[in-house]
Design a protein around this motif. Structure first.
Motif, short mmCIF file in Angstrom:
data_model
loop_
_atom_site.label_atom_id
_atom_site.label_comp_id
_atom_site.label_asym_id
_atom_site.label_seq_id
_atom_site.Cartn_x
_atom_site.Cartn_y
_atom_site.Cartn_z
N THR A 90 0.84 -1.19 0.00
CA THR A 90 0.00 0.00 0.00
C THR A 90 0.88 1.24 0.00
O THR A 90 2.12 1.13 -0.05
CB THR A 90 -0.97 -0.02 1.19
OG1 THR A 90 -1.96 1.00 1.02
CG2 THR A 90 -0.24 0.16 2.51
N SER A 91 0.26 2.42 0.05
CA SER A 91 1.06 3.63 -0.10
C SER A 91 0.38 4.84 0.53
O SER A 91 -0.85 4.93 0.58
CB SER A 91 1.31 3.92 -1.59
OG SER A 91 0.09 4.11 -2.29
N PRO B 71 -2.47 8.16 -2.64
CA PRO B 71 -2.89 8.31 -1.25
C PRO B 71 -3.94 7.26 -0.89
O PRO B 71 -4.87 7.00 -1.66
CB PRO B 71 -3.50 9.72 -1.22
CG PRO B 71 -2.87 10.43 -2.39
CD PRO B 71 -2.71 9.38 -3.43
N THR B 72 -3.79 6.66 0.28
CA THR B 72 -4.65 5.55 0.69
C THR B 72 -5.23 5.81 2.08
O THR B 72 -4.48 5.98 3.05
CB THR B 72 -3.87 4.22 0.69
OG1 THR B 72 -3.25 4.03 -0.59
CG2 THR B 72 -4.80 3.05 0.97
N TYR B 73 -6.54 5.83 2.16
CA TYR B 73 -7.25 6.03 3.42
C TYR B 73 -7.22 4.72 4.20
O TYR B 73 -7.62 3.67 3.70
CB TYR B 73 -8.68 6.43 3.10
CG TYR B 73 -9.51 6.96 4.25
CD1 TYR B 73 -8.95 7.52 5.39
CD2 TYR B 73 -10.91 6.93 4.15
CE1 TYR B 73 -9.74 8.03 6.40
CE2 TYR B 73 -11.71 7.43 5.16
CZ TYR B 73 -11.13 7.98 6.28
OH TYR B 73 -11.92 8.49 7.27
N GLY C 52 -5.30 3.56 -2.79
CA GLY C 52 -6.42 4.41 -3.15
C GLY C 52 -6.47 4.72 -4.64
O GLY C 52 -5.45 4.70 -5.33
N GLY C 53 -7.66 5.01 -5.14
CA GLY C 53 -7.83 5.33 -6.54
C GLY C 53 -7.26 6.71 -6.87
O GLY C 53 -7.24 7.61 -6.03
N ALA D 141 -11.92 -2.45 -5.77
CA ALA D 141 -11.23 -1.22 -6.15
C ALA D 141 -11.46 -0.20 -5.05
O ALA D 141 -12.61 0.08 -4.69
CB ALA D 141 -11.74 -0.69 -7.49
N LEU D 142 -10.41 0.34 -4.49
CA LEU D 142 -10.56 1.34 -3.43
C LEU D 142 -11.08 2.65 -4.02
O LEU D 142 -10.82 2.96 -5.18
CB LEU D 142 -9.23 1.59 -2.72
CG LEU D 142 -8.88 0.61 -1.58
CD1 LEU D 142 -8.62 -0.79 -2.13
CD2 LEU D 142 -7.66 1.10 -0.80
N PRO D 143 -11.82 3.44 -3.23
CA PRO D 143 -12.36 4.70 -3.73
C PRO D 143 -11.26 5.68 -4.13
O PRO D 143 -10.10 5.56 -3.70
CB PRO D 143 -13.15 5.24 -2.53
CG PRO D 143 -13.41 4.06 -1.65
CD PRO D 143 -12.24 3.15 -1.85
N ASP D 144 -11.65 6.66 -4.94
CA ASP D 144 -10.72 7.73 -5.29
C ASP D 144 -10.28 8.47 -4.03
O ASP D 144 -11.08 8.71 -3.12
CB ASP D 144 -11.40 8.71 -6.25
CG ASP D 144 -10.44 9.77 -6.75
OD1 ASP D 144 -9.79 9.54 -7.77
OD2 ASP D 144 -10.33 10.83 -6.10
N TRP D 145 -9.02 8.83 -4.00
CA TRP D 145 -8.45 9.42 -2.78
C TRP D 145 -9.13 10.72 -2.39
O TRP D 145 -9.20 11.04 -1.19
CB TRP D 145 -6.94 9.63 -2.94
CG TRP D 145 -6.54 10.70 -3.92
CD1 TRP D 145 -6.28 10.55 -5.24
CD2 TRP D 145 -6.34 12.09 -3.63
NE1 TRP D 145 -5.93 11.75 -5.81
CE2 TRP D 145 -5.96 12.72 -4.84
CE3 TRP D 145 -6.46 12.87 -2.48
CZ2 TRP D 145 -5.69 14.08 -4.94
CZ3 TRP D 145 -6.19 14.24 -2.56
CH2 TRP D 145 -5.81 14.83 -3.78
N ARG D 146 -9.66 11.46 -3.34
CA ARG D 146 -10.26 12.76 -3.01
C ARG D 146 -11.49 12.59 -2.14
O ARG D 146 -11.69 13.34 -1.17
CB ARG D 146 -10.60 13.50 -4.29
CG ARG D 146 -9.38 13.88 -5.13
CD ARG D 146 -9.77 14.34 -6.51
NE ARG D 146 -8.62 14.55 -7.38
CZ ARG D 146 -8.01 13.58 -8.05
NH1 ARG D 146 -8.44 12.32 -7.93
NH2 ARG D 146 -6.97 13.84 -8.81
#
Length: 302
Positions: free
Chosen positions: A148-149, A183-185, A218-219, A277-282
């Protein structure tokens, strides 16, 4: 499902607890002093006593810059400790999810990294995590290594919380604009890890495509400056602290450890194998800032 999670005080462990609270999953968090990856003697016994169905190793030495002068400790936790957790899980007949990092790459690919791309860490932290991946894979054939990141959350110490803290006393903040990543929540990451855990808990075949290395991030993509600007825009809209972002280069902000300039992660394999698929980071960043700046608004929207 009962999940043993190492790294009890970390932001990922706390996020796993928060996500599991709304499900039928029971989280057993393990941490120091009774469970210390730098003190391997009690690892196997503590895991066995927890009686989990799956083990998530979220414990890590994550002080990227300090690792340059504490290489022995970083490797004790991230390499040797990770391997011992995976080995203990294997002896109990359990799969292990190992959380790893984009810092295993050197950032020169000029495209998002795939799982099978060559690794080439730039510093001690990345090298210790990459060596830990190898230890985990060798110790437990039923492993899922989740790279992850740029992880952030309402918990612990992270970039988002640092920006909000600095904005409380500054009008302008210099933020690096020439490093790019995903970016990853941590709450999105936790939700994904629990979904993976449910799938692998019953999978006995080590050759299953469910096991192996996966990129879980994150997306979308961003620079640190992009993230800072989004943090301040959301915070200002909520009446919270804000500041101007001065976009600077990596050379303008020297650190003991080198960072990859472009560590974006390709998550196509995660989508193909797990359908996740993870959500967009925004969008996720907005939720995080709301929880930190206006927690009552966050609760009302849930």
């Amino acid at each position: 499902m009962r999940v043993a999670v190492t790294g009890r005080e970390g932001q990922l462990a706390r996020s796993l607890q928060a996500i599991a609270a709304d499900s039928d999953t029971e989280i057993v968090c393990l941490g120091r002093p009774e469970f210390d990856l730098a003190q391997p003697g009690a690892i196997a016994a503590t895991l066995a006593a927890a009686e989990p169905d799956v083990v998530i190793n979220a414990a890590a030495y994550t002080a990227v810059d300090r690792a340059e002068s504490e290489a022995e400790l970083a490797h004790a936790v991230n390499t040797v400790g990770a391997g011992l957790v995976a080995e203990a899980a294997a002896r109990l007949g359990l799969p292990v999810l190992q959380v790893s990092t984009d810092y295993v790459f050197d950032g020169t690919a000029e495209r998002p990294y795939r799982e099978d791309d060559p690794v080439s860490p730039l510093g001690v932290y990345g090298a210790s995590k990459q060596a830990g991946e190898l230890k985990v894979a060798a110790a437990n054939p039923r492993h899922v290594i989740c790279r992850t990141s740029w992880v952030y959350s309402p918990y612990g110490q992270n970039f988002v919380k640092t920006m909000l803290r600095l904005a409380g006393g500054r009008e302008e903040i210099g933020v690096v604009a020439d490093q790019r990543g995903c970016p990853t929540y941590a709450l999105d990451l936790a939700r994904t890890l629990l979904s993976i855990a449910r799938r692998v808990a019953e999978e006995r075949a080590a050759a299953s495509p469910l096991f192996g290395v996966f990129h879980v991030a994150g997306g979308g993509e961003a620079s640190w400056a992009d993230v800072a600007e989004a943090v301040f825009a959301k915070s200002a809209a909520l009446g919270g602290p804000s500041a101007r972002v001065k976009r600077i280069g990596t050379l303008d902000y020297p650190t003991p450890a080198r960072r990859p300039a472009d560590s974006r992660l390709d998550t196509a394999k995660l989508r193909a194998v797990y359908g996740i698929a993870l959500p967009d980071w925004r969008a996720s960043l907005g939720d995080c800032v709301t929880r930190l700046v206006a927690p009552s608004a966050s609760l009302a929207s849930r």
